[in-house]
Design a protein around this motif. Sequence first.
Motif, short mmCIF file in Angstrom:
data_model
loop_
_atom_site.label_atom_id
_atom_site.label_comp_id
_atom_site.label_asym_id
_atom_site.label_seq_id
_atom_site.Cartn_x
_atom_site.Cartn_y
_atom_site.Cartn_z
N LEU A 55 -14.84 -21.32 -5.24
CA LEU A 55 -16.28 -21.55 -5.16
C LEU A 55 -16.59 -22.81 -5.97
N LEU A 56 -17.21 -23.78 -5.31
CA LEU A 56 -17.68 -24.98 -6.01
C LEU A 56 -19.12 -24.68 -6.41
N ARG A 57 -19.37 -24.68 -7.70
CA ARG A 57 -20.73 -24.32 -8.15
C ARG A 57 -21.18 -25.32 -9.20
N PRO A 58 -22.52 -25.46 -9.34
CA PRO A 58 -23.01 -26.40 -10.36
C PRO A 58 -22.51 -26.00 -11.75
N TRP A 59 -22.31 -27.00 -12.60
CA TRP A 59 -21.90 -26.72 -13.97
C TRP A 59 -23.04 -26.06 -14.73
N ALA A 60 -22.66 -25.14 -15.64
CA ALA A 60 -23.64 -24.48 -16.51
C ALA A 60 -23.25 -24.76 -17.97
N ARG A 61 -24.22 -24.64 -18.85
CA ARG A 61 -23.93 -24.91 -20.28
C ARG A 61 -22.77 -24.06 -20.79
N THR A 62 -22.62 -22.87 -20.20
CA THR A 62 -21.55 -21.96 -20.64
C THR A 62 -20.16 -22.47 -20.26
N ASP A 63 -20.10 -23.56 -19.49
CA ASP A 63 -18.80 -24.15 -19.12
C ASP A 63 -18.35 -25.20 -20.15
N ALA A 64 -19.08 -25.34 -21.24
CA ALA A 64 -18.79 -26.42 -22.19
C ALA A 64 -17.35 -26.35 -22.71
N ASP A 65 -16.87 -25.14 -23.00
CA ASP A 65 -15.52 -25.03 -23.56
C ASP A 65 -14.46 -25.45 -22.53
N THR A 66 -14.73 -25.18 -21.25
CA THR A 66 -13.79 -25.60 -20.20
C THR A 66 -13.73 -27.13 -20.15
N LEU A 67 -14.89 -27.77 -20.23
CA LEU A 67 -14.90 -29.24 -20.21
C LEU A 67 -14.16 -29.80 -21.42
N LEU A 68 -14.37 -29.16 -22.55
CA LEU A 68 -13.70 -29.61 -23.77
C LEU A 68 -12.19 -29.50 -23.61
N ALA A 69 -11.74 -28.39 -23.04
CA ALA A 69 -10.30 -28.20 -22.81
C ALA A 69 -9.78 -29.26 -21.84
N ALA A 70 -10.54 -29.53 -20.79
CA ALA A 70 -10.10 -30.50 -19.79
C ALA A 70 -9.90 -31.87 -20.42
N PHE A 71 -10.85 -32.28 -21.23
CA PHE A 71 -10.77 -33.63 -21.79
C PHE A 71 -9.80 -33.73 -22.97
N SER A 72 -9.16 -32.61 -23.32
CA SER A 72 -8.08 -32.69 -24.32
C SER A 72 -6.73 -32.85 -23.64
N ASP A 73 -6.71 -32.80 -22.31
CA ASP A 73 -5.46 -32.95 -21.56
C ASP A 73 -5.10 -34.43 -21.44
N PRO A 74 -3.87 -34.79 -21.80
CA PRO A 74 -3.49 -36.22 -21.79
C PRO A 74 -3.63 -36.88 -20.40
N ALA A 75 -3.34 -36.14 -19.33
CA ALA A 75 -3.44 -36.76 -18.00
C ALA A 75 -4.89 -37.04 -17.63
N ILE A 76 -5.77 -36.10 -17.96
CA ILE A 76 -7.20 -36.34 -17.68
C ILE A 76 -7.70 -37.47 -18.56
N GLN A 77 -7.25 -37.50 -19.83
CA GLN A 77 -7.63 -38.61 -20.70
C GLN A 77 -7.16 -39.94 -20.12
N HIS A 78 -5.96 -39.93 -19.55
CA HIS A 78 -5.39 -41.18 -19.04
C HIS A 78 -6.18 -41.73 -17.87
N TRP A 79 -6.59 -40.85 -16.97
CA TRP A 79 -7.17 -41.32 -15.70
C TRP A 79 -8.69 -41.32 -15.67
N HIS A 80 -9.32 -40.87 -16.74
CA HIS A 80 -10.78 -40.85 -16.75
C HIS A 80 -11.28 -41.60 -17.98
#
Length: 191
Positions: free
Chosen positions: A28-53
């Motif tokens: 399910l593709l759904r709009p982001w909610a404030r409660t997703d903040a920890d997921t975003l934080l985890a994503a941006f700690s990943d070296p590959a995501i850091q590299h390409w974004h």
Amino acid sequence: MPRRTDPVVPVGCLGNADQPAISAGDLLLRPWARTDADTLLAAFSDPAIQHWHARTVDSRPEAVALIGSYQQAWREETAAQWAVAEPGGEVTGRIALRAIDLVQGCAEVAYWVLPAARGRGIAATATKAVSGWAFGIGLHRLELDHSVANLASCRVAEKAGFAYEGTKRGAALHTDGWHDMHLHARISGDA
Ligand SMILES: CC(C)(COP(=O)(O)OP(=O)(O)OC[C@H]1O[C@@H](n2cnc3c(N)ncnc32)[C@H](O)[C@@H]1OP(=O)(O)O)[C@@H](O)C(=O)NCCC(=O)NCCS
């Protein structure tokens, strides 16, 4: 100045309504909610995501602010950002339409998937679903570009039906320097 052509998609058709959720098979593709903040934080700690974004997200308040900017961009009709949720609700990825231009009828696709969820077709499935939605509202052309060094992203583009159109030289600056970028695109009516 008046234009010779009408807007491809009527301005206001996105921002005047709530951002919809989109079904993508089991996902399910759904709009982001404030409660997703920890997921975003985890994503941006990943070296590959850091590299390409280009963006950094280093704290929970920054993640909350980023989600707020996603919601504002929807209202302003400049971007549409979805969290990709698994059947149990866990968010494992992000799919987006950036640089939305309703007048010209075009936008750019962007994505990432959390490391543990890669290789299961999530990015390709989400890209196909968001493309179907975008063409459904009347957009005409979707572009997808990635560094020539990002082979997984190239494969996602191919699997989602985005034809290779050429290589843009020195088109994106990453932390390791300028990258040549593959341009892929899909237009309304493509198979
Ligand atoms: C690129 C990314 C979004 C792909 O997500 P995903 O859900 O794993 O993608 P999919 O499973 O739909 O497809 C990945 C494809 O790339 C292939 N692939 C993965 N790593 C590869 C590599 N190093 N070289 C070549 N192909 C590779 C996989 O085999 C798969 O192709 P297949 O289905 O033909 O086997 C994910 O790896 C990611 O988030 N990477 C970091 C951030 C990023 O690169 N974002 C995109 C910026 S343009």
